[in-house]
Scaffold this motif. Sequence first.
Motif, PDB file in Angstrom:
ATOM      1  N   GLY A  28      71.199  35.764  15.832  1.00  0.00           N
ATOM      2  CA  GLY A  28      72.411  35.009  16.107  1.00  0.00           C
ATOM      3  C   GLY A  28      72.827  35.150  17.559  1.00  0.00           C
ATOM      4  N   ASP A  37      75.972  33.456  20.516  1.00  0.00           N
ATOM      5  CA  ASP A  37      77.118  32.587  20.739  1.00  0.00           C
ATOM      6  C   ASP A  37      76.909  31.249  20.031  1.00  0.00           C
ATOM      7  N   ALA A  64      79.074  31.860  15.185  1.00  0.00           N
ATOM      8  CA  ALA A  64      78.911  33.254  15.613  1.00  0.00           C
ATOM      9  C   ALA A  64      79.705  34.173  14.687  1.00  0.00           C
ATOM     10  N   GLY A  65      79.045  35.253  14.267  1.00  0.00           N
ATOM     11  CA  GLY A  65      79.690  36.209  13.376  1.00  0.00           C
ATOM     12  C   GLY A  65      79.483  35.909  11.909  1.00  0.00           C
ATOM     13  N   GLN A  66      78.947  34.717  11.587  1.00  0.00           N
ATOM     14  CA  GLN A  66      78.677  34.369  10.200  1.00  0.00           C
ATOM     15  C   GLN A  66      77.212  34.646   9.873  1.00  0.00           C
ATOM     16  N   ALA A  67      76.939  34.918   8.592  1.00  0.00           N
ATOM     17  CA  ALA A  67      75.595  35.321   8.186  1.00  0.00           C
ATOM     18  C   ALA A  67      75.196  34.625   6.896  1.00  0.00           C
ATOM     19  N   GLY A 107      74.633  30.337  16.492  1.00  0.00           N
ATOM     20  CA  GLY A 107      75.158  31.688  16.605  1.00  0.00           C
ATOM     21  C   GLY A 107      75.138  32.462  15.299  1.00  0.00           C
ATOM     22  N   ALA A 108      74.707  31.827  14.207  1.00  0.00           N
ATOM     23  CA  ALA A 108      74.684  32.496  12.913  1.00  0.00           C
ATOM     24  C   ALA A 108      73.544  33.511  12.835  1.00  0.00           C
ATOM     25  N   LYS A 109      73.745  34.532  12.014  1.00  0.00           N
ATOM     26  CA  LYS A 109      72.727  35.543  11.755  1.00  0.00           C
ATOM     27  C   LYS A 109      72.096  35.233  10.402  1.00  0.00           C
TER      28      LYS A 109
END
Length: 433
Positions: free
Chosen positions: A26, A28, A32-35, A62-64
């Motif tokens: 992930g 920017d 971002a910060g979501q998975a 930006g997703a993981k």
Amino acid sequence: MRFNATVAVVAVACALSACGTGTSTGGDGPLAGQAAEVVGTWSGEEQARFEKVLAAFGEKTGAKITYTPAGDELPTVVQTRVSGGTPPSVALVAQPGFAAQLAKSGAIKPVASEVEQAVSEHYAPIWKTLGSVDGELYGVYFKAANKSTVWYSPKAFEDAAVPAAVPGTWDEFLAAGRALADAGKPAVSIAGADGWTLTDWFENVYLRTAGAENYDRLAKHEIPWTDPSVRVALEELAKLFGNQQLIEGGSSGALQTEFPKSVTNVFGDPGKAAMVFEGDFVSGVISSSTDAVVGEDAAFFPFPSVKGSEPGVVVGGDMAVQFKDDEVTKQLMAFLASPESGSVWAAEGGYLSANKSITSDTYPDDVTRELAGQIVDAGDNVRFDLSDLAPAAFGGTKGAGMWKDLQDFLADPTKLDETVQRLEADAAKAYAP
């Protein structure tokens, strides 16, 4: 569908505990910060290539994204995860019948409108139909397979002085096989240890002997497996399975041969057989496991006509279905429906798509371009892998149902009556409401 025995125990244990083996980190972006977690059958090189697709999504949003391989045990793994309250975000399912079960139980969600729009734009209508349950779209076919190809070694044909390197009919195919065997080279390496390859053999023969209408009826269990049309197909298949000289290692050897080995038996050095039947993904094994060059040392021809049948294409595919309804899952599904995602793997090789918006020059070689073009050009004139249309208990479970019944048939093709009776008994149980 492929199974890698070296990672089976690790893959299943990992998938059951919801851990992942591959992750897009992930960064920017709007997500971002979501998975999200994706579960699929792929391992090894296929896993590495799919993780590049997920990495492209991670870089864009930006997703993981975490990937967990489950191998041939994916239906069991997914059902266990759902029952335990820890479903993945997305699973790549190879059996439409299993996807339908998940949809009817409420385990998976219908796709968002933007995903449905992407499917309508980039795919022939048949693929939307295949991804739908009761008229509602639940899945996106991310990866497709042309399962009507026979791969062969031109050198083996030349060494055996076989006059026709591209048999157009089943009788010519068997005659070429006998000529190869007489010259000291078994005709075909069969991956009998992997029951799914035997279902593909049956489906191609059945489509050609019974026709598309009966194929559709059998897939829905509207006619029984004791129907005369099934017997006719098995009788034709027995002409190969029952001739031990045509099979590398005979039936007993074939039943101990897994799919990757069946390919290296033909294209390794020295080659032990002249041909191997399976889908386009054979080329990936050739490239990764042998020194043979696809298009030079390895070529293919369409599965031959049987009893004067018209050309037919049996296809398979991995359909993305979503268990969660959050924003990252919706956007990941839309990405998988786009030509952008498929182009990432297409450029790497070992991949075909029914997505007609992926340009042919994205594929790395002429052979792959031809294979992909056959699927796209076929439009709605294809038939999906019958075993994958069936409930997973019958068509997609290792050591059971259709897989096991056809392994037993390979072991002794004279037991035709017993085979159709077992197939019908197993099908009736699996299709029961």
